[in-house]
Design a protein around this motif. Structure first.
Motif, PDB file in Angstrom:
ATOM      1  N   ILE A 134      62.159 -26.140 -23.580  1.00  0.00           N
ATOM      2  CA  ILE A 134      60.878 -26.661 -23.074  1.00  0.00           C
ATOM      3  C   ILE A 134      60.415 -27.719 -24.059  1.00  0.00           C
ATOM      4  N   SER A 135      60.507 -28.969 -23.655  1.00  0.00           N
ATOM      5  CA  SER A 135      60.171 -30.084 -24.550  1.00  0.00           C
ATOM      6  C   SER A 135      58.702 -30.460 -24.422  1.00  0.00           C
ATOM      7  N   ASN A 136      58.209 -31.210 -25.385  1.00  0.00           N
ATOM      8  CA  ASN A 136      56.829 -31.693 -25.382  1.00  0.00           C
ATOM      9  C   ASN A 136      56.765 -33.099 -24.788  1.00  0.00           C
ATOM     10  N   PRO A 137      55.591 -33.494 -24.328  1.00  0.00           N
ATOM     11  CA  PRO A 137      55.424 -34.890 -23.901  1.00  0.00           C
ATOM     12  C   PRO A 137      55.663 -35.829 -25.089  1.00  0.00           C
ATOM     13  N   ASN A 138      55.983 -37.067 -24.820  1.00  0.00           N
ATOM     14  CA  ASN A 138      56.248 -38.034 -25.885  1.00  0.00           C
ATOM     15  C   ASN A 138      55.053 -38.167 -26.821  1.00  0.00           C
ATOM     16  N   ASP A 139      55.347 -38.254 -28.130  1.00  0.00           N
ATOM     17  CA  ASP A 139      54.336 -38.508 -29.163  1.00  0.00           C
ATOM     18  C   ASP A 139      53.262 -37.431 -29.246  1.00  0.00           C
ATOM     19  N   THR A 140      53.533 -36.213 -28.781  1.00  0.00           N
ATOM     20  CA  THR A 140      52.569 -35.117 -28.915  1.00  0.00           C
ATOM     21  C   THR A 140      53.282 -33.891 -29.458  1.00  0.00           C
ATOM     22  N   GLU A 141      52.517 -33.023 -30.069  1.00  0.00           N
ATOM     23  CA  GLU A 141      53.081 -31.809 -30.637  1.00  0.00           C
ATOM     24  C   GLU A 141      52.926 -30.608 -29.718  1.00  0.00           C
ATOM     25  N   GLU A 142      52.135 -30.757 -28.668  1.00  0.00           N
ATOM     26  CA  GLU A 142      51.913 -29.632 -27.760  1.00  0.00           C
ATOM     27  C   GLU A 142      51.470 -30.123 -26.389  1.00  0.00           C
ATOM     28  N   HIS A 143      51.606 -29.237 -25.419  1.00  0.00           N
ATOM     29  CA  HIS A 143      51.098 -29.511 -24.073  1.00  0.00           C
ATOM     30  C   HIS A 143      49.619 -29.155 -24.011  1.00  0.00           C
ATOM     31  N   LYS A 144      48.884 -29.865 -23.172  1.00  0.00           N
ATOM     32  CA  LYS A 144      47.471 -29.540 -22.990  1.00  0.00           C
ATOM     33  C   LYS A 144      47.333 -28.222 -22.251  1.00  0.00           C
ATOM     34  N   ARG A 145      46.468 -27.380 -22.770  1.00  0.00           N
ATOM     35  CA  ARG A 145      46.202 -26.078 -22.153  1.00  0.00           C
ATOM     36  C   ARG A 145      44.736 -26.034 -21.757  1.00  0.00           C
ATOM     37  N   TYR A 146      44.490 -25.793 -20.466  1.00  0.00           N
ATOM     38  CA  TYR A 146      43.141 -25.937 -19.943  1.00  0.00           C
ATOM     39  C   TYR A 146      42.492 -24.580 -19.668  1.00  0.00           C
ATOM     40  N   LYS A 147      41.203 -24.506 -19.983  1.00  0.00           N
ATOM     41  CA  LYS A 147      40.365 -23.406 -19.541  1.00  0.00           C
ATOM     42  C   LYS A 147      39.407 -23.926 -18.475  1.00  0.00           C
ATOM     43  N   VAL A 148      39.115 -23.074 -17.493  1.00  0.00           N
ATOM     44  CA  VAL A 148      38.152 -23.451 -16.454  1.00  0.00           C
ATOM     45  C   VAL A 148      36.764 -23.432 -17.070  1.00  0.00           C
ATOM     46  N   SER A 149      36.111 -24.587 -17.079  1.00  0.00           N
ATOM     47  CA  SER A 149      34.778 -24.679 -17.683  1.00  0.00           C
ATOM     48  C   SER A 149      33.664 -24.405 -16.685  1.00  0.00           C
ATOM     49  N   LYS A 150      33.943 -24.652 -15.402  1.00  0.00           N
ATOM     50  CA  LYS A 150      32.902 -24.472 -14.391  1.00  0.00           C
ATOM     51  C   LYS A 150      33.560 -24.292 -13.027  1.00  0.00           C
ATOM     52  N   VAL A 151      32.941 -23.478 -12.171  1.00  0.00           N
ATOM     53  CA  VAL A 151      33.429 -23.275 -10.815  1.00  0.00           C
ATOM     54  C   VAL A 151      32.336 -23.690  -9.835  1.00  0.00           C
ATOM     55  N   ASN A 152      32.599 -24.733  -9.057  1.00  0.00           N
ATOM     56  CA  ASN A 152      31.670 -25.193  -8.017  1.00  0.00           C
ATOM     57  C   ASN A 152      32.178 -24.749  -6.649  1.00  0.00           C
ATOM     58  N   PHE A 153      31.275 -24.282  -5.819  1.00  0.00           N
ATOM     59  CA  PHE A 153      31.657 -23.805  -4.475  1.00  0.00           C
ATOM     60  C   PHE A 153      30.729 -24.447  -3.459  1.00  0.00           C
ATOM     61  N   VAL A 154      31.263 -25.382  -2.672  1.00  0.00           N
ATOM     62  CA  VAL A 154      30.500 -26.041  -1.605  1.00  0.00           C
ATOM     63  C   VAL A 154      30.863 -25.368  -0.289  1.00  0.00           C
ATOM     64  N   THR A 155      29.896 -24.734   0.353  1.00  0.00           N
ATOM     65  CA  THR A 155      30.189 -23.940   1.556  1.00  0.00           C
ATOM     66  C   THR A 155      30.156 -24.752   2.842  1.00  0.00           C
ATOM     67  N   ASP A 156      29.649 -25.998   2.785  1.00  0.00           N
ATOM     68  CA  ASP A 156      29.542 -26.803   4.020  1.00  0.00           C
ATOM     69  C   ASP A 156      29.915 -28.254   3.733  1.00  0.00           C
ATOM     70  N   ILE A 157      31.147 -28.458   3.281  1.00  0.00           N
ATOM     71  CA  ILE A 157      31.590 -29.791   2.887  1.00  0.00           C
ATOM     72  C   ILE A 157      31.594 -30.760   4.062  1.00  0.00           C
ATOM     73  N   HIS A 158      31.594 -30.230   5.297  1.00  0.00           N
ATOM     74  CA  HIS A 158      31.620 -31.096   6.479  1.00  0.00           C
ATOM     75  C   HIS A 158      30.283 -31.791   6.719  1.00  0.00           C
ATOM     76  N   LYS A 159      29.230 -31.274   6.089  1.00  0.00           N
ATOM     77  CA  LYS A 159      27.909 -31.867   6.273  1.00  0.00           C
ATOM     78  C   LYS A 159      27.657 -32.917   5.198  1.00  0.00           C
ATOM     79  N   ASN A 160      27.004 -34.003   5.579  1.00  0.00           N
ATOM     80  CA  ASN A 160      26.680 -35.052   4.618  1.00  0.00           C
ATOM     81  C   ASN A 160      25.399 -35.749   5.063  1.00  0.00           C
ATOM     82  N   TYR A 161      24.308 -35.334   4.471  1.00  0.00           N
ATOM     83  CA  TYR A 161      23.006 -35.939   4.792  1.00  0.00           C
ATOM     84  C   TYR A 161      22.673 -36.941   3.699  1.00  0.00           C
TER      85      TYR A 161
END
Length: 804
Positions: free
Chosen positions: A280-307
């Protein structure tokens, strides 16, 4: 017997006339009649390393398809018959003439837009029909296939493909040769395979430049698919690479490129050993892969509406920010079905599980989950669009229980989110009728069925539970169903039966889609009005110890049940591979304490106490591209322990008809070796039993288009736990039950009509245990009429859907 032999001779003559013929070949052409494989080491073959079908499936040229029997290939006959009447030039001229005709008509109406479009549409449709005939030929050519003519260039390509396949399975020194065996103008290709010694894994190393990734991989090695000493198999290497990739995606490595994970294999070691390193190699010029944590969870229940200019309302609940124009949905339920949490590492499995469980709520027509990256932080966005609150449905179809199918109509109304907790209310009405035989079997009459049902479905278990349990159980699609129903069934010359019922069920499924259902309580009130003659007959039977009369008395039936359904790589559409297992258990009379036995007796209500269990196993094996072997074993036991030793009428086992023991009419099998008297009264009651043992074996072959042909063998019977006077041989005894299996064989044609599958066939009795000793074997008395379902030892049947 002579007539049967005559029919078989005619069928054999037809088969021979359709055998693959060399008369269509040119002087320098040979027919590829068969191909086979010969392994150098039979031991390796037995161990399952490489099999015949694995190798022959790679051949570029295959013999003509067979139909049921070796050498019988009507497809070549169909193709050649069509080819003899096919004129390519005729269709080319027809196409040119049709093109000129419509081009002129379109040109004349160029100023009439609608008419021009209509003419163009007709032109394209007719040209498409002609082009199809130019490509596929006429009807007989399209359902047939041309002769498989021996082609040496394809043999060489096949050998290269086979060698490559053997190499990927660890046989790097394999050699594939061939021999052509000629018999006149027919040839067989024999592929000789010298596998050599298989390479095995001598050393296995996992190496990651990123220390965090290396730690994760090391912790997961117990689940690794590769082991030292294992035969080299490229497919397993691919699976192991996918396992590691999914492991990283489930531990924060969002957007990881799979190309960073690769194998390095060294097979230059001695003694057929392989050194394997997963890197498992690293991306060029980096020592590690980016590891992400979920910082926020947004939930839109009616994305079809746009007023425009009007922002959505926002509300935070347990780490999720809900956004909406209208507050319509339960946030606790949505949170229980959302497995993305702020502060936790990104997980693709949790993302897919969230999407799956939100879909199971049957509330949204659109569900999308995407992520925004901010440095090493990840914002999860869940966008949904709700389904319509009300949904009307209607269905028209055919169904069959006894003799002949009949139409039914079904109307339904679904009210979604009725209490804003993702509950839905289903209202349904079903009406239909079928053809049934009258008591004297002289004519057909109609049976009628009517049912109405109201069911409230809740997307959770209706029981006290803490927050953690609700969140954990949300992964298993929990549901509680509360139902009320009423049904009425009218059977001519027998009864008019009404049932009112109420039930409460829990259902759920695991990640492997195994389904479970707990019927916590099922209570039914049943009332029947008997035909006068039938009632007199049943009363007379009481004197002989047969208590069937009480089955039709007003009664209360209560029970608790549990069932589970397991699917093992099952093809749910064509049923050509995989397996299916259903286990069912029921305890009757468990809710009697709600009423008390004294209350039931004072109200003259019949009561039942019983235990029932059923195991239904089905296995589907693909023998070739067009042939499937299907097998079924069904074992059922229902033990009545109430004072009358009776089961509710619909809890008994009944065999016969279009799906089970198809040489007998519905309800004509058993019990045991009991022989029904040849009298009018014997037709009154369907044979029913407390014990069922049944097996089915079917060879199904696709013929052409939407038509399939099947051969089948049925074996089985039913028995009673208790001996009944006048029904000798109907009870189960260990010293004779194995002699009382009824056996049938037959065939049927299946017509796939897209929405339903219709089966038309014939079942013939082979062994009938109800006949006197010495006459039970019926096969030697079959006649030509029996082959078409018109004899005394057979029946023609009409079925709907697969028999299993």
């Amino acid at each position: 017997m002579g007539r049967l032999i005559y029919i078989l001779v005619l069928l054999l003559a037809l088969a021979l006339s359709s055998c693959i013929s060399t008369r269509y070949l040119k002087d320098d052409e040979y027919l590829l009649k068969n191909h086979s494989v010969e392994f150098q080491s039979e031991k390796k073959k037995i161990q399952g390393a490489i099999g015949d079908s694995d190798v022959l499936g790679l051949a570029y040229q295959k013999p003509n398809k067979k139909f049921l029997f070796p050498g019988f290939s009507p497809y070549v006959f169909f193709y050649q018959t069509g080819l003899n009447h096919y004129d390519t030039l005729k269709f080319i001229k027809k196409r040119e003439k049709l093109t000129l005709k419509y081009d002129n008509a379109i040109a004349k109406n160029f100023n009439k837009e609608k008419k021009s479009k209509r003419l163009l549409k007709k032109k394209n449709k007719k040209l498409a029909d002609i082009d199809k005939k130019l490509k596929d030929g006429n009807f007989f050519m399209s359902i047939g296939e041309p002769l498989a003519i021996l082609d040496s260039s394809k043999i060489n390509r096949s050998k290269k493909q086979m060698t490559l396949f053997l190499n990927t399975n660890g046989y790097f020194n394999a050699d594939v040769s061939h021999e052509i065996i000629n018999e006149g103008k027919a040839s067989e290709i024999l592929y000789r395979i010298k596998e050599g010694t298989a390479y095995t894994i001598d050393s296995l190393v996992y190496n990651a430049q990123d220390s965090s990734i290396m730690n994760l991989v090391n912790e997961s090695l117990k689940k690794a698919l590769l082991r030292k000493g294992q035969r080299y198999d490229q497919d397993i290497l691919v699976m192991e690479r996918n396992r590691v990739y999914n492991l990283l995606l489930d531990n924060g490595y969002y957007g990881l490129n799979k190309d960073y994970i690769y194998f390095m294999v060294d097979t230059t070691l001695n003694d057929n050993k392989a050194f394997i390193e997963l890197h498992i190699s690293n991306p060029n010029d980096t020592e590690e892969h980016k590891r992400y944590k979920v910082s926020k969870v947004n939930f839109v229940t009616d994305i079809h509406k746009n007023y425009t200019g009007l922002p959505r309302s926002e509300e935070s609940y347990d780490g999720v920010t809900f956004k909406y124009y209208s507050d319509e949905f339960s946030k606790p339920i949505l949170r229980d079905r959302t497995f993305l949490k702020a502060g936790k590492y990104y997980s693709r499995s949790n993302t897919l599980q969230t999407q799956r469980q939100l879909s199971n709520l049957d509330a949204f027509k659109f569900i999308n989950i995407n992520y925004d990256t901010l440095g090493n932080q990840l914002v999860a966005n869940i966008h949904t669009s709700p389904l319509e609150k009300y949904q009307l449905s209607s269905e028209v179809g055919l169904e069959m229980t006894e003799t002949l199918p009949g139409p039914f109509v079904n109307f339904g109304l679904r009210n979604r989110n009725i209490f804003k907790g993702f509950e839905w209310l289903d209202l349904s009405l079903k009406w239909g009728f079928e053809g049934v035989v009258t008591t004297d079997a002289s004519k057909l009459e109609q049976s009628r069925d009517l049912s109405v049902r109201a069911a409230l479905v809740l997307p959770r278990f209706l029981l006290p539970a803490n927050r953690l349990f609700k969140e954990e159980i949300g992964k298993y699609n929990p549901k509680t169903t509360l139902a009320l129903g009423y049904s009425n069934s009218k059977h001519p010359s027998l009864y008019d039966r009404s049932t009112s019922s109420m039930s409460m069920d829990y259902s759920w499924q695991n990640l492997n889609n195994t389904q479970f259902r707990l019927g916590l309580a099922n209570i039914s009130y049943i009332n029947s009005v008997l035909d006068a003659d039938y009632e007199s007959y049943l009363i007379e039977q009481i004197k002989k110890g047969d208590n069937s009369y009480y089955l039709y008395q007003p009664s209360i039936v209560t029970s608790t049940s549990f069932s589970s359904v397991f699917r093992f790589n099952l093809d749910p559409v064509k049923f050509t591979k995989g397996a299916y297992l259903k286990v069912f258990g029921e305890l009757g009379g468990t809710v009697l304490n709600l009423f008390g036995k004294d209350f039931l007796e004072n109200q003259n209500l019949q009561q039942y106490q019983f235990m029932k269990g059923v195991v239904d196993f089905r296995k589907y094996t693909s023998l070739s591209e067009n042939t499937t072997l299907a097998a079924r074993v069904n074992i059922g036991v229902a033990y009545p322990y109430g004072k009358d030793k009776l089961l509710p009428l619909d809890r008994y086992f009944i065999l016969g008809g279009s799906n089970t023991m198809r040489a007998w009419r519905y309800g004509d099998v058993g019990p045991g070796s009991y022989t029904k008297p040849d009298s009018l009264s014997s037709e009154y009651i369907f044979s029913r039993g407390d014990i069922q043992l049944m097996g089915v074996l079917e060879l199904r072959q696709h013929v052409f288009g939407r038509i399939s042909f099947s051969l089948f063998s049925d074996i089985g019977n039913i028995w009673n736990f208790y001996e009944v006077e006048g029904m000798e041989g109907g009870d189960f005894k260990f010293d004779r039950f194995y002699k009382e299996f009824a056996v049938a064989s037959g065939y049927y044609l299946s017509f796939d009509l897209t929405y339903i599958t219709l089966n038309v066939g014939v079942g013939m009795k082979i062994y009938d245990p109800s006949r006197s000793s010495g006459n039970s074997w019926v096969i030697n008395r079959l006649t030509g009429k029996d082959l078409i379902g018109m004899g005394s030892n057979s029946q023609a049947f009409f079925g709907i859907g697969y028999s299993f």
